[in-house]
Design a protein around this motif. Structure first.
Motif, short mmCIF file in Angstrom:
data_model
loop_
_atom_site.label_atom_id
_atom_site.label_comp_id
_atom_site.label_asym_id
_atom_site.label_seq_id
_atom_site.Cartn_x
_atom_site.Cartn_y
_atom_site.Cartn_z
N HIS A 134 -85.89 7.82 86.68
CA HIS A 134 -85.19 8.77 87.55
C HIS A 134 -83.81 9.08 86.99
O HIS A 134 -83.21 8.27 86.27
CB HIS A 134 -85.02 8.20 88.96
CG HIS A 134 -86.26 8.28 89.80
ND1 HIS A 134 -87.27 9.18 89.57
CD2 HIS A 134 -86.65 7.58 90.91
CE1 HIS A 134 -88.22 9.03 90.48
NE2 HIS A 134 -87.86 8.06 91.30
N ILE A 135 -83.33 10.27 87.35
CA ILE A 135 -81.93 10.63 87.12
C ILE A 135 -81.21 10.42 88.45
O ILE A 135 -81.67 10.91 89.48
CB ILE A 135 -81.80 12.11 86.70
CG1 ILE A 135 -82.70 12.43 85.51
CG2 ILE A 135 -80.35 12.45 86.38
CD1 ILE A 135 -82.99 13.89 85.35
N LEU A 136 -80.11 9.71 88.42
CA LEU A 136 -79.31 9.46 89.62
C LEU A 136 -77.97 10.18 89.50
O LEU A 136 -77.31 10.12 88.46
CB LEU A 136 -79.04 7.97 89.80
CG LEU A 136 -79.98 7.14 90.70
CD1 LEU A 136 -79.82 7.52 92.13
CD2 LEU A 136 -81.42 7.28 90.23
N MET A 137 -77.60 10.90 90.57
CA MET A 137 -76.29 11.53 90.65
C MET A 137 -75.55 11.00 91.87
O MET A 137 -76.05 11.10 92.99
CB MET A 137 -76.39 13.05 90.74
CG MET A 137 -75.04 13.74 91.02
SD MET A 137 -75.18 15.50 91.44
CE MET A 137 -75.39 16.21 89.82
N PHE A 138 -74.37 10.43 91.63
CA PHE A 138 -73.46 10.08 92.73
C PHE A 138 -72.43 11.19 92.82
O PHE A 138 -71.72 11.47 91.85
CB PHE A 138 -72.78 8.74 92.45
CG PHE A 138 -73.61 7.55 92.83
CD1 PHE A 138 -73.29 6.78 93.93
CD2 PHE A 138 -74.73 7.21 92.08
CE1 PHE A 138 -74.06 5.69 94.29
CE2 PHE A 138 -75.51 6.12 92.41
CZ PHE A 138 -75.18 5.35 93.52
N ILE A 139 -72.40 11.86 93.98
CA ILE A 139 -71.49 12.99 94.16
C ILE A 139 -70.55 12.67 95.33
O ILE A 139 -71.00 12.29 96.41
CB ILE A 139 -72.27 14.30 94.38
CG1 ILE A 139 -71.33 15.49 94.48
CG2 ILE A 139 -73.20 14.22 95.57
CD1 ILE A 139 -72.04 16.84 94.38
N ASP A 140 -69.24 12.80 95.08
CA ASP A 140 -68.26 12.28 96.03
C ASP A 140 -67.14 13.32 96.22
O ASP A 140 -66.78 14.05 95.29
CB ASP A 140 -67.69 10.97 95.47
CG ASP A 140 -66.81 10.25 96.49
OD1 ASP A 140 -67.13 10.30 97.68
OD2 ASP A 140 -65.81 9.65 96.07
N LEU A 141 -66.59 13.36 97.43
CA LEU A 141 -65.50 14.27 97.75
C LEU A 141 -64.19 13.80 97.12
O LEU A 141 -63.82 12.62 97.25
CB LEU A 141 -65.34 14.37 99.27
CG LEU A 141 -64.20 15.24 99.80
CD1 LEU A 141 -64.48 16.71 99.51
CD2 LEU A 141 -64.02 15.02 101.30
N LYS A 142 -63.48 14.70 96.47
CA LYS A 142 -62.17 14.38 95.92
C LYS A 142 -61.12 14.34 97.03
O LYS A 142 -61.20 15.10 98.00
CB LYS A 142 -61.74 15.43 94.88
CG LYS A 142 -62.53 15.40 93.58
CD LYS A 142 -61.98 16.43 92.61
CE LYS A 142 -62.71 16.41 91.28
NZ LYS A 142 -62.16 17.42 90.33
N ASP A 143 -60.13 13.46 96.89
CA ASP A 143 -59.02 13.35 97.84
C ASP A 143 -59.49 13.13 99.27
O ASP A 143 -58.91 13.67 100.23
CB ASP A 143 -58.13 14.61 97.78
CG ASP A 143 -57.55 14.85 96.40
OD1 ASP A 143 -57.17 13.85 95.75
OD2 ASP A 143 -57.49 16.01 95.98
N SER A 144 -60.56 12.37 99.43
CA SER A 144 -61.14 12.19 100.77
C SER A 144 -60.18 11.49 101.73
O SER A 144 -60.11 11.85 102.92
CB SER A 144 -62.44 11.40 100.66
OG SER A 144 -62.23 10.15 100.02
N THR A 145 -59.43 10.51 101.23
CA THR A 145 -58.50 9.77 102.12
C THR A 145 -57.42 10.70 102.66
O THR A 145 -57.12 10.69 103.87
CB THR A 145 -57.85 8.61 101.35
OG1 THR A 145 -58.87 7.75 100.83
CG2 THR A 145 -56.93 7.81 102.27
#
Length: 357
Positions: free
Chosen positions: A176-187
């Motif tokens: 599988h290909i895994l992508m972790f995608i996350d919001l910048k400057d979330s805090t």
């Protein structure tokens, strides 16, 4: 052929198979053996054109499947922002009208073939028991089809049947290909918006992400706070560079909606992502709440690659195992580290940044 058109024709194919089977089964249940049963109550020679009924059942199934696929395809895109209850009510009304129109049309065709006068005058359906039996059957079949689609979405395309037959009762190794995608400057955003509005903000962002998933053959493994974990089987993920094009399509969608996010939240969302490719174990877990779980180093590595986005000030980072499988020219990516040691890992990886071509 665009991914949207391809998704529609896949839905149409599945819909056609299901509804043709459903109405052929309905015809078999209703008419097979009916002549023999009625002959017990009369000496007259009875003839029912059962073959014609089957032919018209196939026609009804195909007509229903076309309209069903169109309606479901449209509502799949609208329902992301429409209350589920309203969506169900509106679709039910559309299907009700559709059944009246289709059965009326079929009755006119059947009338000519069997040379009999059928009750198809205006308003015929109000007191016709056959119509209401058909409606009930259609509703039950629609619920079954919807549950199958929900289960398929829940476990990922193609996985529901495999779960049904117990394929993942014992862990299976897959690529599988895994992508972790996350919001910048979330805090920072969370502090400014407060927890309630921040939740709405994340909800809107993931709705926009979901609008692109099917177009690039992607599945959601899980959502964790303001992070989403996306995966592809290797054949789907590397085809047409789907695994990186999804991220760029998501970026472009957010850019087009800048005014919406600015007016509602005073922030424009920006995301960062890390990708890794390799073998992992897939297993069915849980008894009260069943799910498919991924186990393996690929998950940890993809997460750690994503955590380097801030270090290198890049939005999309991938491992060498991904670069080797992509069809991109060397002008669209750059080597950031020849031999980087990721925190908590003994092996060292080459990390690349992908630029949109």
């Amino acid at each position: 052929m665009s991914n949207k058109i391809k998704s529609f024709f896949q839905l149409l194919l599945i819909s056609s198979i299901f509804w043709v089977f459903a109405f052929v089964l309905f015809t078999a249940i209703r008419y097979n053996g009916l002549e023999e049963e009625l002959s017990l109550f009369t000496d007259d020679i009875l003839y029912l054109p059962v073959n014609a009924y089957y032919k018209h059942a196939i026609i009804v199934g195909l007509i229903i499947s076309v309209f069903y696929a169109i309606i479901e395809f449209v509502f799949d895109r609208l329902s992301k922002r429409v209350v589920l209850g309203l969506s169900i009510v509106f679709k039910s009304l559309v299907y009700f009208v559709l059944i009246i129109v289709v059965l009326s049309g079929i009755s006119f065709l059947l009338e000519e073939q069997i040379d009999r006068d059928l009750p198809n005058e205006k308003g015929w359906w109000r007191d016709d028991p056959f119509f209401w039996i058909t409606v009930i059957y259609f509703v039950v079949a629609s619920i079954i089809f919807s549950l199958i689609r929900v289960a398929n979405d829940r476990f990922g395309r193609g996985n529901f049947i495999q779960v049904l037959v117990g394929k993942y009762k014992r862990p299976k190794e897959q690529e599988h290909i895994l992508m972790f995608i996350d919001l910048k400057d979330s805090t920072k955003i969370a502090e400014k918006l407060g927890h309630q509005k921040y939740s709405q903000f994340i909800q809107d962002c993931f709705i926009d992400l979901n609008m692109s998933l099917n177009n690039y053959g992607a599945e959601v493994y899980q959502y964790v706070g303001d992070e989403a974990v996306i995966y592809w089987p290797s054949n789907r993920g590397f085809k047409n560079n789907n695994c990186i094009n999804l991220f760029f399509a998501f970026q472009k969608r957010l850019e087009k909606k800048q005014s919406y996010y600015t007016n509602k939240y005073a922030f424009n969302p920006k995301f960062k992502a890390g990708l890794h490719f390799g073998k992992l174990m897939v297993a069915e877990i849980g008894t009260i709440k069943k799910d498919l779980a991924f186990h393996g180093d690929v998950i940890n590595t993809a997460s750690r690659i994503q955590s380097l986005c801030n270090t290198f000030n890049k939005s999309l980072l991938v491992s060498e195992s991904v670069i080797e499988k992509l069809s991109v020219s060397d002008t669209h990516y750059e080597l950031l580290s020849h031999d980087m040691e990721l925190r908590g890992k003994e092996e060292r990886l080459r990390i690349y940044a992908i630029n949109q071509g």
